[in-house]
Design an enzyme around this catalytic site. Structure first.
Site, PDB file in Angstrom:
ATOM      1  N   LYS A  13      53.834  45.176  24.996  1.00 61.00           N
ATOM      2  CA  LYS A  13      52.708  45.796  24.286  1.00 61.00           C
ATOM      3  C   LYS A  13      52.715  47.299  24.533  1.00 61.00           C
ATOM      4  O   LYS A  13      53.241  47.788  25.535  1.00 61.00           O
ATOM      5  CB  LYS A  13      51.371  45.196  24.715  1.00 61.00           C
TER       6      LYS A  13
ATOM      7  N   ASP B 134      45.806  41.864  31.072  1.00 63.43           N
ATOM      8  CA  ASP B 134      46.602  41.966  29.841  1.00 63.43           C
ATOM      9  C   ASP B 134      47.101  40.615  29.330  1.00 63.43           C
ATOM     10  O   ASP B 134      47.632  40.530  28.219  1.00 63.43           O
ATOM     11  CB  ASP B 134      47.816  42.877  30.052  1.00 63.43           C
TER      12      ASP B 134
END
Length: 293
Positions: free
Chosen positions: A10, A141
């Protein structure tokens, strides 16, 4: 059963630190995006009974822990606890492509992959929301890596709102040989007065308008702003010089990404930077998180 999961990296299109909470954690506002740079995680419940342990973790890259400190083990423990299943012996093999200590969620995405694989192997039929609930107990996350795409993340980073897919573009990621202390970055941020506004709000507007140039010109990372690391500035300068629409550090660093209008421009920038940097990755934004293949 053996399953293989593609676990994407990401990037942070924005990272605002809103405030420090009474519990010592921080509230943040971020726009996060998964990209086509993947680790490959293979999970199996077919483990030799002679193996003396719960989780047999292997990895093709040196320096990645293969003991219980690896987030994949924590994810497996959390899965079995959530599902009220007696802990089983499992093997987890990680083919590592995402650089570590980069702010690209390389560990979190592996943990997310394990949760997704175990859900299928043990036929639990958990929803994405339930898998995210497990992930939240493992790392901030992890839920994002489960759902992926383009998301607004608030609270401690685990409350997500889906945004329109990022406009088609190409991305170059560069990981320099410098590491960032997340604790120090938060400490520096806490010592500075609040900006009084959130750059994330502007990024969200441009994402919703499908305005790629607007997004690229608003890229912002509060850690980058307070840390002022020369190597980061140098990489950003090189990317902008080579036709990036915008460039920014991702997460707690130290990877930097640049957004380009097309693959040709991104590849040309990679070539120009290859003499100075070894870890360079061409990728594209994607609309999914971890994916069983």
């Amino acid at each position: 059963m053996k399953l293989t999961v593609l676990a994407p990296a990401k990037i942070n299109l924005s990272l605002d630190i809103v405030c420090k909470r009474p519990d010592g954690y921080h509230d943040v506002a971020m726009v996060m995006q998964t990209v086509s740079l993947y680790d490959t995680v293979t999970v199996s419940d077919e483990v030799d009974e002679s193996f003396d342990g719960d989780f047999l973790v292997t990895c093709d890259k040196e320096g990645i822990p293969t003991d219980s400190s690896n987030i994949v083990c924590k994810a497996a423990v959390a899965f079995f606890k959530y599902c009220d299943i007696a802990q089983k012996k499992i093997s987890i093999d990680i083919k590592k492509n995402i650089p570590s200590q980069a702010g690209l969620a390389g560990g979190s995405t592996d943990g997310a992959a394990v949760i997704m694989a175990l859900n299928r192997i043990f036929d639990q039929k958990l929803t994405l929301e339930q898998m995210c609930e497990i992930g939240q107990s493992v790392g901030a996350d992890v839920p994002f890596c489960i759902v992926g795409g383009t998301q607004l993340a608030t609270g401690t980073g685990t409350t997500m709102s889906k945004l329109p897919a990022l406009t088609k573009c190409d991305i170059l990621i560069c990981k320099p040989d410098v590491n960032v202390s997340t604790a120090k970055a938060y400490e520096l941020s806490d010592s500075k007065p609040s900006k009084g506004f959130l750059v994330t709000d502007e990024i969200v507007k441009f994402v919703c308008k499908r305005n790629l140039r607007g997004v690229a010109q608003c890229l912002y990372n509060e850690f980058e702003a307070v840390m002022q690391i020369p190597e980061i500035s140098s990489i950003k300068g090189a990317m902008l010089k080579n036709k990036a629409l915008g460039a920014c550090m991702s997460g707690s660093g130290s990877a930097v990404f640049g957004i380009f209008l097309n693959e040709k421009k991104a590849a040309k920038c990679k070539d120009a930077m290859s003499e100075s940097f070894e870890k360079l990755y061409l990728c594209k934004p994607i609309t999914h998180g971890c994916k069983i293949v």
